[in-house]
Design an enzyme around this catalytic site. Structure first.
Site, PDB file in Angstrom:
ATOM      1  N   LYS A 108     -13.673  16.065  13.678  1.00 54.47           N
ATOM      2  CA  LYS A 108     -14.494  15.822  14.865  1.00 54.47           C
ATOM      3  C   LYS A 108     -14.766  17.156  15.545  1.00 54.47           C
ATOM      4  O   LYS A 108     -13.899  17.702  16.217  1.00 54.47           O
ATOM      5  CB  LYS A 108     -13.809  14.819  15.789  1.00 54.47           C
ATOM      6  CG  LYS A 108     -13.742  13.462  15.097  1.00 54.47           C
ATOM      7  CD  LYS A 108     -13.226  12.352  15.968  1.00 54.47           C
ATOM      8  CE  LYS A 108     -13.436  11.035  15.217  1.00 54.47           C
ATOM      9  NZ  LYS A 108     -12.493  10.010  15.493  1.00 54.47           N
ATOM     10  N   GLU A 158      -5.994  -3.881   0.174  1.00 52.78           N
ATOM     11  CA  GLU A 158      -6.282  -4.966   1.115  1.00 52.78           C
ATOM     12  C   GLU A 158      -7.534  -5.756   0.759  1.00 52.78           C
ATOM     13  O   GLU A 158      -7.787  -6.810   1.331  1.00 52.78           O
ATOM     14  CB  GLU A 158      -6.474  -4.394   2.532  1.00 52.78           C
ATOM     15  CG  GLU A 158      -5.213  -3.895   3.195  1.00 52.78           C
ATOM     16  CD  GLU A 158      -4.916  -2.432   2.893  1.00 52.78           C
ATOM     17  OE1 GLU A 158      -5.392  -1.924   1.852  1.00 52.78           O
ATOM     18  OE2 GLU A 158      -4.198  -1.787   3.678  1.00 52.78           O
ATOM     19  N   TRP A 161     -19.246  14.296  13.702  1.00 48.35           N
ATOM     20  CA  TRP A 161     -18.310  14.136  12.604  1.00 48.35           C
ATOM     21  C   TRP A 161     -18.716  14.963  11.376  1.00 48.35           C
ATOM     22  O   TRP A 161     -19.880  14.964  10.987  1.00 48.35           O
ATOM     23  CB  TRP A 161     -18.220  12.657  12.180  1.00 48.35           C
ATOM     24  CG  TRP A 161     -17.608  11.761  13.215  1.00 48.35           C
ATOM     25  CD1 TRP A 161     -17.159  12.130  14.458  1.00 48.35           C
ATOM     26  CD2 TRP A 161     -17.380  10.354  13.106  1.00 48.35           C
ATOM     27  NE1 TRP A 161     -16.665  11.037  15.119  1.00 48.35           N
ATOM     28  CE2 TRP A 161     -16.779   9.927  14.318  1.00 48.35           C
ATOM     29  CE3 TRP A 161     -17.605   9.412  12.118  1.00 48.35           C
ATOM     30  CZ2 TRP A 161     -16.416   8.602  14.555  1.00 48.35           C
ATOM     31  CZ3 TRP A 161     -17.240   8.083  12.342  1.00 48.35           C
ATOM     32  CH2 TRP A 161     -16.651   7.687  13.545  1.00 48.35           C
ATOM     33  N   THR A 184       0.872  -1.178   0.000  1.00 49.41           N
ATOM     34  CA  THR A 184       0.000   0.000   0.000  1.00 49.41           C
ATOM     35  C   THR A 184       0.903   1.221   0.000  1.00 49.41           C
ATOM     36  O   THR A 184       1.999   1.182   0.575  1.00 49.41           O
ATOM     37  CB  THR A 184      -0.888   0.038   1.251  1.00 49.41           C
ATOM     38  OG1 THR A 184      -0.035   0.040   2.398  1.00 49.41           O
ATOM     39  CG2 THR A 184      -1.812  -1.152   1.324  1.00 49.41           C
TER      40      THR A 184
END
Ligand code: AMP
Length: 539
Positions: A436, A329, A441, A184
């Site tokens: 946040k 992944e 959020w 990655t």
């Protein structure tokens, strides 16, 4: 005893065997690094993949050894891909867009013994070779006539495989043997190696073929612009031979004009790439007035597909955009936004709203959204949570690091998402990037998507900046279009009516450039570092 089914390990060699046997004459068209278009077939790819395997074995490569590639999407890369995995070695695709130091780090971490490289990257390999002590042989994907003198003893691929014939029987081994290794890009820390097994590659290849996923068949022609070194080529290097689809490889040219030429000349029906590529294609079509006469399906993923792009493909060219989400992944296809019958009749803005979602999971992928304490959140289309994923083609962990999944097998994607009652998932942010504010959020992606709709904005990033009262508040960072200088007021006004008032960015900064990772994603960490002492006017 019951007469159960045969036990047949799911191996990558079975994929190329199937393509060569059932679809042997099907064309593989490729733009070559040397220039001209090259044409071959699945049968020929298998023959030469067997030569690759036999030659690797002669070198001393054995089951589980890593063999690396630093190469564009071409027919030779496909041969090498099947030759390495067919032998039982691990095909380690390296991203040439990474910084040279990172490439060396990855090569050493993977302990790759042989490196196949395109001519384009030979100068890079010559520079890097002193830091690659484990590489025993560099093989350049070209013929002797095109190979320049070099300081690393590199051999031309064509002569190298010609040392052996193709009389080679694929070995049989456990389907859980490693087949692929892909690191990655990692916006933080060292890159991490995702290991694909033969079983996961075959299952993921099947999943990618399905109608609500890529919808490939023997009558399709697919152009994977997405590189074989990025997230497993989105499964296309397996799905195409499984289905018998014709492949068109772009080689080193991924600009709008080159892609358009291939789409038209080769009558491509299916294609897949990140939004940046489609932006270049659409800009090219704007300039030239060109058409797309054969294309049916465009898969867009890797980052959010902008609404204007989905609309342009539909309204100007009548092409269906399949917005997809995944990660290295997840092999990588996790969700694809296909239309279920429940929403088949929607039109206009409602259709665009739906296509902004990343879609639902195919068979063999499961997703969930949870809060920070791992409790499932409602699938109501508005409540965000941490996106978890699991399935037989989802990574359990990383090479030399081990498992990272929880006790129920869930892999935490690091993305924040909603899931609606029909199962459509929408990414709202990366968990590290979500802002946040006062315990609630705010999605930085939503704010960025709106900002790029402003006529003077070329690129936008939104980050959370420390705030004494709210903990964090959004700061909008923009790069203006050439010759434009939008004011703070006009930019903020642009958000009015499009978001809840408390989502409004507290300030705007104009910059010359926004930093990017090697796969073209915004480097939020660097931006946060850059603005860590920024004082918001609302403090
Ligand atoms: P990579 O492993 O480099 O392919 O990066 C995977 C990450 O890219 C995901 O975890 C998401 O954060 C992001 N990503 C992939 N596809 C999408 C998409 N369609 N919309 C928004 N973000 C995406």
């Amino acid at each position: 005893m019951l007469g159960l089914m045969q036990d047949w390990p799911l191996l990558c060699s079975k994929i190329i065997d199937h393509a060569a046997t059932v679809h042997g004459g099907r064309n593989i068209v490729s733009r070559s690094v040397e220039g001209p278009i090259h044409r071959t077939t699945y049968a020929e790819v298998r023959t030469r993949a067997r030569q690759v395997a036999k030659r690797l074995e002669k070198h001393g490569i054995r089951l589980g050894d890593r063999v690396a590639t630093l190469a564009w999407n071409t027919w030779r890369h496909l041969e090498v891909w099947y030759g390495i995995t067919g032998l039982g070695a691990v095909c380690h695709t390296v991203n040439p867009r990474l910084f040279p130091d990172q490439i060396a780090w990855i090569m050493n971490h993977a302990e790759s013994r042989i490196l196949f490289v395109d001519l384009t990257f030979l100068p890079l390999v010559e520079k890097l070779k002193p830091s690659l002590p484990l590489v025993e042989q560099v093989v350049v994907l070209t013929d002797a006539a095109h190979l320049p003198e070099n300081s690393v003893g590199a051999l031309p691929y064509e002569s190298w495989i010609a040392e052996v014939d193709s009389d080679f029987a694929w070995p049989t081994f456990d389907e859980n043997t490693a087949a692929g290794l892909c690191y990655t890009s990692g916006t933080t820390g060292d890159p991490k190696g995702v290991v694909y097994s033969h079983r996961s590659q075959v299952l993921h290849g099947l999943l990618a073929v399905m109608p609500d996923t890529l919808n490939l068949s023997s009558s399709a022609t697919v152009l994977p612009v997405v590189p074989m070194f990025h997230a497993n080529c989105w499964g296309i290097a397996h799905a195409a031979p499984i289905s018998g689809a014709r492949i068109v490889f772009p080689g080193p040219k991924m600009d709008g004009a080159s892609i358009h030429e291939l789409l038209q000349d080769e009558k491509v029906t299916h294609t897949a790439a990140v939004p940046t590529v489609w932006l270049m294609l659409l800009q090219h079509l704007d300039k030239t007035g060109g058409s797309l006469d054969f294309l049916k399906r465009v898969v867009i993923g890797g980052s959010a597909a902008p609404r204007s792009m989905t609309q342009a493909f539909r309204d100007r060219f009548g092409i269906e955009v399949m917005h997809a989400w995944g990660m290295t992944e997840t092999s990588p296809l996790g969700t694809v936004c296909s239309l279920k019958p429940e929403v088949a009749d929607i039109t206009g803005d409602e259709w665009l709203d739906l296509k902004e979602k990343q879609g639902f999971t195919p068979f063999m992928v499961e997703i969930e959204v949870t809060d920070d304490e791992n409790r499932p959140r409602p699938h109501d289309g508005t409540t965000f949570g941490r996106l978890k994923v699991r399935g037989p083609a989802i990574s359990r962990g990383y090479f030399k690091i081990g498992d990272v999944v929880d006790e129920d097998g869930w892999f935490d994607t690091g993305d924040v998402a909603t899931i609606d009652p029909l199962g459509y998932m929408q990414i709202t942010d990366r968990s590290k990037d979500v802002i946040k504010s006062g315990g609630e959020w705010i999605s930085s992606i939503d704010l960025e998507n709106i900002a790029v709709g402003h006529p003077d904005v070329a690129e936008a990033a939104v980050i959370g900046v420390r705030h004494p009262k709210w903990d964090e508040r959004p700061l909008l960072v923009i790069v203006a279009k050439e010759g434009r200088s939008p004011t703070r007021e006009s930019l903020l006004k642009f958000f009015e009516g499009k978001i809840a008032r408390w989502w409004m960015p507290d300030d705007v900064v104009l910059v010359d450039e926004i930093p990017h990772t090697a796969t073209g994603k915004i480097k939020k960490l660097t931006l946060r570092e850059q603005f860590k002492d920024y004082r918001l006017p609302t403090e």
